[in-house]
Motif scaffolding. Structure first.
Motif, PDB file in Angstrom:
ATOM      1  N   LEU A  31       0.827  -1.146  -0.038  1.00 52.87           N
ATOM      2  CA  LEU A  31      -0.002  -0.001   0.053  1.00 52.87           C
ATOM      3  C   LEU A  31       0.946   1.257   0.064  1.00 52.87           C
ATOM      4  O   LEU A  31       0.433   2.411  -0.500  1.00 52.87           O
ATOM      5  CB  LEU A  31      -0.914   0.105   1.180  1.00 52.87           C
ATOM      6  N   LEU A  32       2.120   1.158   0.566  1.00 50.45           N
ATOM      7  CA  LEU A  32       2.859   2.519   0.693  1.00 50.45           C
ATOM      8  C   LEU A  32       3.390   2.823  -0.830  1.00 50.45           C
ATOM      9  O   LEU A  32       3.023   4.019  -1.409  1.00 50.45           O
ATOM     10  CB  LEU A  32       4.262   2.163   1.375  1.00 50.45           C
ATOM     11  N   PRO A  33       4.164   2.097  -1.706  1.00 45.54           N
ATOM     12  CA  PRO A  33       4.345   2.520  -2.794  1.00 45.54           C
ATOM     13  C   PRO A  33       3.007   2.700  -4.027  1.00 45.54           C
ATOM     14  O   PRO A  33       3.293   3.712  -4.716  1.00 45.54           O
ATOM     15  CB  PRO A  33       5.198   1.450  -3.441  1.00 45.54           C
ATOM     16  N   LEU A  34       2.087   1.962  -3.748  1.00 47.80           N
ATOM     17  CA  LEU A  34       1.084   1.887  -4.494  1.00 47.80           C
ATOM     18  C   LEU A  34       0.406   3.550  -4.289  1.00 47.80           C
ATOM     19  O   LEU A  34       0.034   4.180  -5.038  1.00 47.80           O
ATOM     20  CB  LEU A  34      -0.032   0.964  -4.225  1.00 47.80           C
ATOM     21  N   SER A  35       0.008   3.850  -3.061  1.00 47.00           N
ATOM     22  CA  SER A  35      -0.650   5.025  -2.531  1.00 47.00           C
ATOM     23  C   SER A  35       0.138   6.100  -3.158  1.00 47.00           C
ATOM     24  O   SER A  35      -0.062   7.173  -3.518  1.00 47.00           O
ATOM     25  CB  SER A  35      -0.972   5.127  -1.179  1.00 47.00           C
ATOM     26  N   ALA A  36       1.612   6.018  -2.990  1.00 47.55           N
ATOM     27  CA  ALA A  36       2.649   7.141  -3.438  1.00 47.55           C
ATOM     28  C   ALA A  36       2.583   7.308  -4.895  1.00 47.55           C
ATOM     29  O   ALA A  36       2.510   8.442  -5.268  1.00 47.55           O
ATOM     30  CB  ALA A  36       3.954   6.845  -2.927  1.00 47.55           C
ATOM     31  N   GLY A  37       2.520   6.168  -5.580  1.00 46.93           N
ATOM     32  CA  GLY A  37       2.629   6.348  -7.045  1.00 46.93           C
ATOM     33  C   GLY A  37       1.136   6.878  -7.611  1.00 46.93           C
ATOM     34  O   GLY A  37       1.026   8.034  -8.430  1.00 46.93           O
ATOM     35  N   VAL A  38      -0.012   6.569  -7.100  1.00 39.71           N
ATOM     36  CA  VAL A  38      -1.232   6.907  -7.562  1.00 39.71           C
ATOM     37  C   VAL A  38      -1.545   8.465  -7.005  1.00 39.71           C
ATOM     38  O   VAL A  38      -2.073   8.924  -7.730  1.00 39.71           O
ATOM     39  CB  VAL A  38      -2.385   6.127  -6.815  1.00 39.71           C
ATOM     40  N   GLY A  39      -1.034   8.573  -5.810  1.00 38.52           N
ATOM     41  CA  GLY A  39      -1.314  10.112  -5.432  1.00 38.52           C
ATOM     42  C   GLY A  39      -0.268  10.892  -5.763  1.00 38.52           C
ATOM     43  O   GLY A  39      -0.470  12.226  -5.528  1.00 38.52           O
ATOM     44  N   ASP A  40       0.915  10.734  -6.342  1.00 40.90           N
ATOM     45  CA  ASP A  40       2.108  11.493  -6.611  1.00 40.90           C
ATOM     46  C   ASP A  40       2.580  12.092  -5.398  1.00 40.90           C
ATOM     47  O   ASP A  40       2.781  13.359  -5.398  1.00 40.90           O
ATOM     48  CB  ASP A  40       1.594  12.509  -7.461  1.00 40.90           C
ATOM     49  N   PRO A  50       8.674  18.633   1.105  1.00 43.26           N
ATOM     50  CA  PRO A  50       7.357  18.505   0.543  1.00 43.26           C
ATOM     51  C   PRO A  50       7.006  17.016   0.485  1.00 43.26           C
ATOM     52  O   PRO A  50       7.850  16.305   0.001  1.00 43.26           O
ATOM     53  CB  PRO A  50       7.247  19.387  -0.516  1.00 43.26           C
ATOM     54  N   ILE A  51       5.617  16.679   0.447  1.00 47.79           N
ATOM     55  CA  ILE A  51       5.091  15.552   0.190  1.00 47.79           C
ATOM     56  C   ILE A  51       4.690  15.186  -1.262  1.00 47.79           C
ATOM     57  O   ILE A  51       4.884  14.236  -1.894  1.00 47.79           O
ATOM     58  CB  ILE A  51       4.075  14.923   1.279  1.00 47.79           C
ATOM     59  N   ARG A  52       3.975  16.218  -1.777  1.00 49.97           N
ATOM     60  CA  ARG A  52       3.536  16.371  -2.902  1.00 49.97           C
ATOM     61  C   ARG A  52       4.651  16.372  -3.801  1.00 49.97           C
ATOM     62  O   ARG A  52       5.638  16.910  -3.985  1.00 49.97           O
ATOM     63  CB  ARG A  52       2.756  17.598  -3.446  1.00 49.97           C
ATOM     64  N   GLY A  53       4.367  15.267  -4.956  1.00 50.05           N
ATOM     65  CA  GLY A  53       5.515  14.986  -5.909  1.00 50.05           C
ATOM     66  C   GLY A  53       5.835  16.371  -7.115  1.00 50.05           C
ATOM     67  O   GLY A  53       7.060  16.756  -7.292  1.00 50.05           O
ATOM     68  N   ASP A  54       4.784  17.219  -7.224  1.00 46.96           N
ATOM     69  CA  ASP A  54       5.008  18.393  -7.964  1.00 46.96           C
ATOM     70  C   ASP A  54       6.122  19.191  -7.282  1.00 46.96           C
ATOM     71  O   ASP A  54       6.966  20.306  -7.691  1.00 46.96           O
ATOM     72  CB  ASP A  54       3.783  19.045  -8.475  1.00 46.96           C
TER      73      ASP A  54
END
Length: 86
Positions: free
Chosen positions: A53-62, A73-77
């Motif tokens: 769930l960790l990498p899946l949520s990170a990838g889906v949620g950027d 920052p936590i947001r990918g952008d």
């Protein structure tokens, strides 16, 4: 320079926050999740579900949990933006 900024500017940090890195995180999380679901009656299966769930949520949620853990920052952008500022 903070640890989070150094991570976001590193080769790995730049790649993991890029579109191919997001695809990798989604795929890796999905694989761990599927393995865990197949073996959900075991402790290792349950751990695989949680871990997936960790990498899946990170990838889906950027999202970038490593940057956030380092105080960035936590947001990918935002991670990509902080990597560009020199």
């Amino acid at each position: 320079m903070t640890s989070a900024t150094a991570f976001n500017r590193s080769a790995f940090g730049t790649w993991i926050n890029s579109p191919p890195g997001r695809v990798f995180r989604i795929m890796a999380g999905s694989v761990f999740l599927l393995i865990g679901l197949r073996r959900r009656s075991t402790a290792a299966g349950k751990a695989s579900i949680i871990w997936g769930l960790l990498p899946l949520s990170a990838g889906v949620g950027d999202l970038c949990y490593v940057s956030a853990a380092l105080g960035g920052p936590i947001r990918g952008d935002e991670c990509r933006h902080s990597a560009r500022i020199r």
